[in-house]
Design a protein around this motif. Structure first.
Motif, PDB file in Angstrom:
ATOM      1  N   THR A 149       0.799  -1.231   0.000  1.00 14.46           N
ATOM      2  CA  THR A 149       0.000   0.000   0.000  1.00 14.46           C
ATOM      3  C   THR A 149       0.831   1.281   0.000  1.00 14.46           C
ATOM      4  OG1 THR A 149      -0.103  -0.177   2.389  1.00 14.46           O
ATOM      5  CG2 THR A 149      -2.020  -0.956   1.175  1.00 14.46           C
ATOM      6  N   SER A 150       2.129   1.187   0.316  1.00 11.67           N
ATOM      7  CA  SER A 150       2.905   2.434   0.319  1.00 11.67           C
ATOM      8  C   SER A 150       3.306   2.827  -1.097  1.00 11.67           C
ATOM      9  CB  SER A 150       4.126   2.314   1.226  1.00 11.67           C
ATOM     10  OG  SER A 150       5.047   1.453   0.618  1.00 11.67           O
ATOM     11  N   ASP A 178      14.906   7.984   7.322  1.00 12.22           N
ATOM     12  CA  ASP A 178      15.273   7.775   8.736  1.00 12.22           C
ATOM     13  C   ASP A 178      14.429   8.606   9.716  1.00 12.22           C
ATOM     14  OD1 ASP A 178      17.209   6.134   7.687  1.00 12.22           O
ATOM     15  OD2 ASP A 178      18.811   7.609   7.871  1.00 12.22           O
ATOM     16  N   GLY A 208       8.937  -1.131   5.668  1.00 11.07           N
ATOM     17  CA  GLY A 208       9.820   0.034   5.546  1.00 11.07           C
ATOM     18  C   GLY A 208       9.896   0.898   6.798  1.00 11.07           C
ATOM     19  N   ASN A 263       4.197   9.336   3.940  1.00 11.53           N
ATOM     20  CA  ASN A 263       4.486   9.575   2.518  1.00 11.53           C
ATOM     21  C   ASN A 263       3.552  10.621   1.919  1.00 11.53           C
ATOM     22  OD1 ASN A 263       6.354   7.562   2.823  1.00 11.53           O
ATOM     23  ND2 ASN A 263       5.336   6.069   1.532  1.00 11.53           N
TER      24      ASN A 263
HETATM   25  N1  LIG Z   1      15.208   4.562   5.343  1.00 12.57           N
HETATM   26  C1  LIG Z   1      13.911   4.807   5.521  1.00 12.57           C
HETATM   27  N2  LIG Z   1      13.528   5.767   6.382  1.00 12.57           N
HETATM   28  C2  LIG Z   1      12.228   6.050   6.588  1.00 12.57           C
HETATM   29  N3  LIG Z   1      11.222   5.413   5.968  1.00 12.57           N
HETATM   30  C3  LIG Z   1      11.537   4.440   5.099  1.00 12.57           C
HETATM   31  C4  LIG Z   1      12.888   4.082   4.825  1.00 12.57           C
HETATM   32  N4  LIG Z   1      12.874   3.076   3.916  1.00 12.57           N
HETATM   33  C5  LIG Z   1      11.575   2.829   3.629  1.00 12.57           C
HETATM   34  N5  LIG Z   1      10.768   3.651   4.324  1.00 12.57           N
HETATM   35  C6  LIG Z   1       9.293   3.741   4.277  1.00 12.57           C
HETATM   36  O1  LIG Z   1       8.767   2.459   4.018  1.00 12.57           O
HETATM   37  C7  LIG Z   1       7.852   2.509   2.910  1.00 12.57           C
HETATM   38  C8  LIG Z   1       7.832   1.172   2.220  1.00 12.57           C
HETATM   39  O2  LIG Z   1       7.406   0.211   3.140  1.00 12.57           O
HETATM   40  P1  LIG Z   1       6.907  -1.219   2.699  1.00 12.57           P
HETATM   41  O3  LIG Z   1       7.582  -1.599   1.435  1.00 12.57           O
HETATM   42  O4  LIG Z   1       7.032  -2.101   3.868  1.00 12.57           O
HETATM   43  O5  LIG Z   1       5.376  -0.912   2.422  1.00 12.57           O
HETATM   44  P2  LIG Z   1       4.316  -1.762   1.628  1.00 12.57           P
HETATM   45  O6  LIG Z   1       4.727  -3.185   1.576  1.00 12.57           O
HETATM   46  O7  LIG Z   1       4.105  -1.034   0.343  1.00 12.57           O
HETATM   47  O8  LIG Z   1       3.006  -1.571   2.508  1.00 12.57           O
HETATM   48  P3  LIG Z   1       1.935  -2.650   3.129  1.00 12.57           P
HETATM   49  O9  LIG Z   1       2.717  -3.651   3.869  1.00 12.57           O
HETATM   50  O10 LIG Z   1       1.094  -1.783   4.019  1.00 12.57           O
HETATM   51  O11 LIG Z   1       1.170  -3.173   1.982  1.00 12.57           O
HETATM   52  C9  LIG Z   1       8.360   3.670   2.078  1.00 12.57           C
HETATM   53  O12 LIG Z   1       7.343   4.195   1.258  1.00 12.57           O
HETATM   54  C10 LIG Z   1       8.812   4.642   3.158  1.00 12.57           C
HETATM   55  O13 LIG Z   1       7.721   5.370   3.654  1.00 12.57           O
END
Ligand SMILES: Nc1ncnc2c1ncn2[C@@H]1O[C@H](COP(=O)(O)OP(=O)(O)OP(=O)(O)O)[C@@H](O)[C@H]1O
Ligand SMILES: CC(=O)N[C@H]1[C@@H]2OC[C@@H](O2)[C@@H](O)[C@@H]1O[C@H](C)C(=O)O
Length: 349
Positions: free
Chosen positions: A4-5, A192, A278, A179
């Protein structure tokens, strides 16, 4: 896996096998493919598409997924039995009995020439369940040494055992709100948590977020982008404050809600909370969470491959369980009439 992100597509080449009845895994190769801004907007706005345009996206995105798989296989000379594909959720309204992931399995299979298992959520909806979250089956099978598993993706969800039953639900917001705020200034995310760390609490905004009705609902429960658009975006938009303060306040909100759920479901002193997704890479968020939880709960941030690919790994496991006709969706989590072995098999042509 595409979450979802909306950051991109995660591919994981996994070996999964059984040793004395216990499932084992090894993540052998991984690749993340960042979405172009066009692709990100297309998926984000899919909620407003006409039926025809949505079906078209289903097919073209399925083909695109298959092409990415084929590149990944060729780059690493992989031997693949099956692809397990989550697709990308464009619609999720469990209260109306519907959920939809774009990424047609037949198009995917045809584009890469490998058998595909996908559509893991529909059967659970048909059985009266939420169709989400699904990853808790993997928490139980692969990560049972932790009292709690928390995923901080776009949305936060938690999973734990109560009297030999796995309970799990979407807690609420995670990176989706962070985001949304950073993308106002063309920043993909707050690396971070550095911007959030510099901000101060906006008490009015925090109170509004903490009082969202969803938080009062009992589990089973899950949310989608619709909830975010309808309930959360108005709060962000009506708050006039600096970027740093909006982010700082949102981090506190995310952590307040997680900490509340962990405290409510307290297991034992020195309990461990595995954090993936993330959000585990957002050091300000992790520090804030640990502060709110206090000494009784240790926040465990695992190696990066688990942070980033646990969901992809668990979908691979769900594919294996489907092929073996074993349970891969837990009704104790989703509230469905019964456990199921969900997912649909597509053979390439
Ligand atoms: N170094 C970092 N610092 C801060 N935030 C980060 C960093 N790396 C990734 N993220 C955050 O993590 C997000 C991606 O997370 P992830 O891939 O787990 O989400 P997703 O799998 O799309 O979501 P869901 O699990 O809800 O379906 C990025 O969009 C960002 O907001
Ligand atoms: C309908 C849908 O795609 N839900 C996602 C979303 O993203 C996080 C949270 O909300 C979770 O419920 C789920 O994804 C993970 C992979 C799951 O099913 O466990």
């Amino acid at each position: 896996m595409s979450g979802t992100s909306l950051d991109g597509l995660d591919l994981a080449y996994c070996h999964i096998w059984q040793k004395k009845e216990a499932w084992q895994f090894e993540i052998k190769e991984t690749k993340s493919i960042k979405y172009s801004s066009d692709m990100m907007n297309t998926l984000k706005n899919a909620i407003d598409l006409s039926a025809e345009k949505l079906l078209e996206l289903h097919n073209t995105y399925g083909t695109w997924l298959g092409e990415q798989v084929l590149n990944f296989v060729n780059e690493n000379l992989l031997q693949v039995d099956y692809i397990a594909s989550h697709g990308h959720t464009t619609h999720h309204r469990p209260e109306m009995g519907l959920t939809f992931q774009v990424g047609s399995g037949q198009h995917l299979a045809n584009a890469c020439g490998i058998k595909v298992i996908c559509d893991f959520r529909t059967n659970d909806l048909a059985l009266g369940g939420q169709g989400a979250p699904l990853v808790p089956i993997g928490d139980r099978i692969f990560f049972s040494q932790y009292e709690f598993c928390l995923n901080l993706g776009g949305i936060s969800n938690v999973s734990f055992e109560v009297k030999d039953k796995r309970i799990a639900y979407d807690i609420g917001l995670a990176n989706m709100i962070l985001n949304y705020i950073t993308r106002k200034v063309d920043l993909e995310y707050d690396e971070d948590g550095n911007l959030a760390r510099r901000g101060q609490l906006n008490h009015t905004m925090l109170e509004k977020l903490n009082n969202l009705k969803y938080y009062l609902l009992p589990h089973p429960k899950s949310i989608g982008y619709e909830w975010f658009l309808e309930e959360v975006v108005p709060i962000v938009e009506e708050t006039e404050d600096t970027l740093e303060n909006l982010l700082h306040t949102s981090v506190h909100h995310i952590c307040d809600k997680v900490a509340q759920q962990i405290e409510l479901n307290f297991k034992t002193k020195n309990q461990q909370l595995l954090v993936t997704g993330g959000g585990a890479l957002n050091s300000f968020l992790i520090e804030t969470l640990q502060e709110k939880l206090g000494e009784t709960t240790k926040v465990v941030v695992p190696e990066k491959i688990i942070i980033e690919f646990k969901e992809a790994l668990v979908f691979a496991l769900m594919g294996v369980l489907r092929i073996e006709q074993l349970t891969n969706v837990l009704s104790s989590v989703t509230g469905a009439k019964k456990d199921s072995s969900s997912g649909v098999l597509f053979i390439p042509n």
